[in-house]
Design an enzyme around this catalytic site. Structure first.
Site, PDB file in Angstrom:
ATOM      1  N   GLY A   1       3.806  -0.362  -1.108  1.00  0.00           N
ATOM      2  CA  GLY A   1       3.771  -0.959  -2.443  1.00  0.00           C
ATOM      3  C   GLY A   1       5.117  -0.806  -3.130  1.00  0.00           C
ATOM      4  O   GLY A   1       5.593  -1.724  -3.812  1.00  0.00           O
TER       5      GLY A   1
ATOM      6  N   PRO B   1      -0.661   8.618   2.384  1.00  0.00           N
ATOM      7  CA  PRO B   1      -0.285   7.338   1.779  1.00  0.00           C
ATOM      8  C   PRO B   1      -0.728   6.185   2.659  1.00  0.00           C
ATOM      9  O   PRO B   1      -0.838   6.335   3.845  1.00  0.00           O
ATOM     10  CB  PRO B   1       1.230   7.406   1.736  1.00  0.00           C
TER      11      PRO B   1
ATOM     12  N   ILE C   1       0.844  -1.190   0.000  1.00  0.00           N
ATOM     13  CA  ILE C   1       0.000   0.000   0.000  1.00  0.00           C
ATOM     14  C   ILE C   1       0.880   1.240   0.000  1.00  0.00           C
ATOM     15  O   ILE C   1       1.727   1.414   0.873  1.00  0.00           O
ATOM     16  CB  ILE C   1      -0.923  -0.019   1.228  1.00  0.00           C
ATOM     17  N   CYS C   2       0.685   2.058  -1.021  1.00  0.00           N
ATOM     18  CA  CYS C   2       1.436   3.311  -1.177  1.00  0.00           C
ATOM     19  C   CYS C   2       2.942   3.036  -1.084  1.00  0.00           C
ATOM     20  O   CYS C   2       3.471   2.240  -1.847  1.00  0.00           O
ATOM     21  CB  CYS C   2       0.974   4.335  -0.153  1.00  0.00           C
ATOM     22  N   MET C   3       3.617   3.653  -0.111  1.00  0.00           N
ATOM     23  CA  MET C   3       5.064   3.437   0.022  1.00  0.00           C
ATOM     24  C   MET C   3       5.360   1.956   0.294  1.00  0.00           C
ATOM     25  O   MET C   3       6.404   1.431  -0.126  1.00  0.00           O
ATOM     26  CB  MET C   3       5.557   4.290   1.192  1.00  0.00           C
TER      27      MET C   3
END
Lengths: 288, 421
Positions: free
Chosen positions: B156, B421, B152-154
């Site tokens: 990811g 994020p 998820i976000c960072m």
């Protein structure tokens, strides 16, 4: 000493007389005390030692006074006294000159502060320029002596704080721009709606109109180089100030029995590197 | 008689009515605020099965009634910014709950709260250290060679790096609103980060303070996030579920751990400023992160109105990885709305569950995969995929268009456009 001499108001005569009297007084030996029966040897020695010290001091003074009583020296002293007004005048002259120079500098600086800023500068920019050109340099004067590093760090923190306040004010001014523009836009929109007879009768609609316009102006602002510059300056100034402030705190903490940030950081780094090494070794061992 | 151009009488009348309503609302609101409120977040039960330093690995309890088709465990890696509790914010809008009800064996990383002693931790320590240890732990615990990985976000971005460095341990990769291409001007964050003197920031603060980042996020849209959001709250404070959800979201938004200094420094310099990852030039732990080594199936989900990780920052990944089984899915929502808005609850988690089911147990050597699959991936995603992402101008226009309903939905789901994020 005859009565004429005694009554004299001539400073040279008076001083000679005073020195002679002082010499006689200090030169007269103190009568030795008789030892009392039953006094211990230690006690016996103590007064003799004090007496010897006093006698030695008196001897030194006598020598000094005798030397001072030398007519040649007295004459030289009084020749000096005669030129005292001249010296004083010289002192006064240079002191007044320094004072006037300081006054002139001060009024020049104050005058600069009061003068209207150039057309391309607003009040905040004018103040920042004035601060950088006229005030900031005083915080950069090299310090002397044992405390010089502490004093320098203290001055630096004050300087950085002043810069931070100016940068923050500038940044907040930039953030104010969308509000100003929104107010102007709202006036125009309301005028248009009034002309077309479509003015909403619900206050919420005005609010929606306002917030949408405000959002638009913020979006435009945030992409502008001016905003990015102001944000960068404010962040940079904050970091500079915090860095300078931390240096002072570091100085203060050194006098307390607690570790400073720097010491803890060094320790954290060592622990971090050690843990990393241990994990690598563990993994390597596991693979084997 | 002509009607006056300024309907003062009507305005005053409405104001009087609103004042009366406000009075009633305030009365009701005081009863609600003074009464008991259910504002707990992250209530789905779990066990902490692994701990290392500040980092914990959560394992959620799968309901006994569920008979799962997906045997491979899923590890969810959240960002270092904010907390993973966002995935389980409220019972009726919980990605965690959705996954569990669909039989996913779910593990999630809790990065914890970094302190000064964590300031020297790098991306390498997070990816090749903590993440790799957790993956190994799960593989051993579950008796599998590979796991499914979702970032998820960072998180990811970390998952992509991990998959490139340890492809043998990842069966399927899912990236959600994950920035991988930083050379874009679609999002303000991407513009602002270019000038940031991150060295000075880390020198000053040690770790990147969560509150400072939060302030930055609020500045992304102050009109909505500092004014309108709270006006919305005042207008709805007599609505108990709204108040509860609002407070849940406030709890989550301002629960911001600091980011370890060296990790933040590397992320900003190597990713935001030099854009090394997408070019396969990023170095982590002395090894080059070659995206061609990401050979496992990849599902890349991003959000159309995401102004933190705009489509331009996310969608390019599928075209540069080595995998031939990739799929881009663009959902019509924002960065956080993708997980918490009521609308996407029906799209996001079900899409992932279905994709995992489709890829469970399938093993296709790469040479057997049809060369057309990659091309048809967009088409398979159906109407959700937008071939051409909206420009920032269009996003702003839509935002300015003031879709109040959507915004209020966001208020409940993600509190406006504030998309951490």
């Amino acid at each position: 000493m005859d009565s004429k001499e005694h009554m004299s108001t001539d400073p040279q005569v008076m001083l000679t007389e005073w020195l002679r009297a002082a010499n006689k007084f200090w030169a007269a030996p103190e009568p030795e005390k008789e030892r009392q029966p039953g006094e211990s040897d230690r006690k016996k020695e103590a007064p003799r030692s004090v007496h010897e010290t006093a006698a030695s001091a008196m001897k030194t003074l006598t020598t000094l006074f005798t030397a001072m009583n030398d007519p040649l020296l007295i004459d030289a002293t009084f020749r000096g006294t005669a030129i005292l007004p001249e010296i004083m005048e010289s002192f006064m002259r240079s002191g007044t000159k320094a004072y006037l120079s300081f006054q002139r500098q001060l009024s020049e600086k104050v005058g600069k502060m009061g003068s209207a800023p150039p057309d391309n500068l607003d009040a905040l920019q004018a103040w920042t320029t004035f601060y950088e050109e006229e005030i900031q340099r005083y915080f950069h004067i090299p310090q002397l002596g044992l405390n010089r590093f502490y004093q320098e760090r203290f001055n630096k923190a004050i300087d950085k704080y002043n810069i931070f306040v100016a940068s923050l004010t500038d940044f907040l001014q930039v953030l104010q721009v969308p509000f100003d523009r929104t107010t102007q836009d709202m006036q125009e929109k309301i005028e248009e709606l009034k002309e077309s007879g479509k003015l909403p009768d619900d206050a919420r609609e005005y609010y929606q109109m306002w917030v949408k316009t405000l959002e638009g102006h913020f979006m435009t602002l945030f992409k502008s180089p001016e905003y990015i510059e102001a944000l960068g300056n404010a962040m940079g100034a904050l970091e500079d100030y915090l860095g300078a402030r931390n240096s002072i705190i570091q100085d203060l903490l050194q006098s307390f029995p607690i570790p400073t940030n720097k010491e803890m950081n060094d320790l954290y780094k060592e622990v971090y590197l050690l843990k990393k090494k241990v994990r690598e070794l563990e993994k390597a061992g596991g693979k084997e | 008689m002509d009607r006056p151009k300024i309907p003062v009488d009507l305005i005053v009348k409405h104001l009087a009515e609103e004042a009366e309503q406000a009075q009633e609302r305030a009365q009701k609101a005081s009863d609600i605020l003074l009464g008991s409120l259910e504002t707990e977040i992250a209530t789905t039960p779990y066990d902490v099965v692994y701990e290392e330093d500040r980092v914990k690995l959560k394992h959620y309890h799968t309901p006994d009634t569920v008979n799962s088709e997906i045997k491979t465990p899923l590890l969810v890696v959240y960002a270092l910014i904010n907390r993973e509790t966002m995935l389980d914010l409220q019972p009726e809008r919980s990605v965690v709950k959705n996954f569990l009800e669909n039989g996913i064996n779910l593990y999630m990383v809790d990065w914890g709260y970094p302190t000064s002693k964590d300031r020297f931790l790098t991306i390498d320590d997070h990816v090749n250290g903590y993440m790799d240890n957790m993956v190994d732990f799960i593989r051993k615990r579950e008796g599998v060679d590979k796991i499914n990985l979702m970032g998820i976000c960072m998180g990811g971005t970390f998952s992509v790096i991990y998959s490139a460095l340890h492809p043998q341990k990842v069966k399927n990769l899912i990236t959600t609103v994950s920035p991988t291409n930083f050379d874009t001007t679609q999002g303000l964050l991407h513009i602002w980060m270019k000038w940031m003197n991150v060295d000075k920031t880390i020198e000053t603060f040690g770790n990147m303070p969560g509150d400072l980042m939060n302030f930055g996020f609020l500045l992304l849209n102050p009109a909505r996030l500092m004014i309108d959001k709270y006006i919305g709250f005042l207008e709805n404070m007599d609505n108990k579920p709204f108040v509860e959800n609002f407070i849940r979201m406030e709890k989550w938004i301002f629960d911001s751990p600091d980011v370890p200094g060296e990790t933040f420094r590397q992320f900003i310099k190597d990713c935001y400023q030099d854009n090394l990852l997408i070019q396969s030039k990023l170095m982590v732990g002395g090894k080059r992160v070659d995206l061609k080594k990401v050979t496992m199936p990849l599902l890349n989900i991003y959000a159309q109105y995401d102004h933190l990780v705009p489509p331009g920052a996310a969608e390019k990944l599928t075209s540069v990885v080595g995998s031939t089984d990739t799929e881009n899915v663009c959902l019509e929502t924002g960065h956080i709305g993708i997980y918490v808005s009521s609308k996407t609850q029906k799209e996001f988690a079900p899409k992932i569950v279905q994709w995992l089911k489709d890829h469970e147990g399938r093993f296709e050597p790469e040479h057997q995969i049809s060369p057309n699959r990659k091309k048809s991936a967009r088409a398979r995603a159906g109407s959700a995929v937008k071939k051409k992402p909206l420009s920032i101008k269009r996003i702003e226009e839509m935002s300015h268009a003031g879709e109040r309903k959507l915004f209020l939905d966001n208020l409940q789901g993600e509190q406006g456009i504030r998309d951490n994020p």
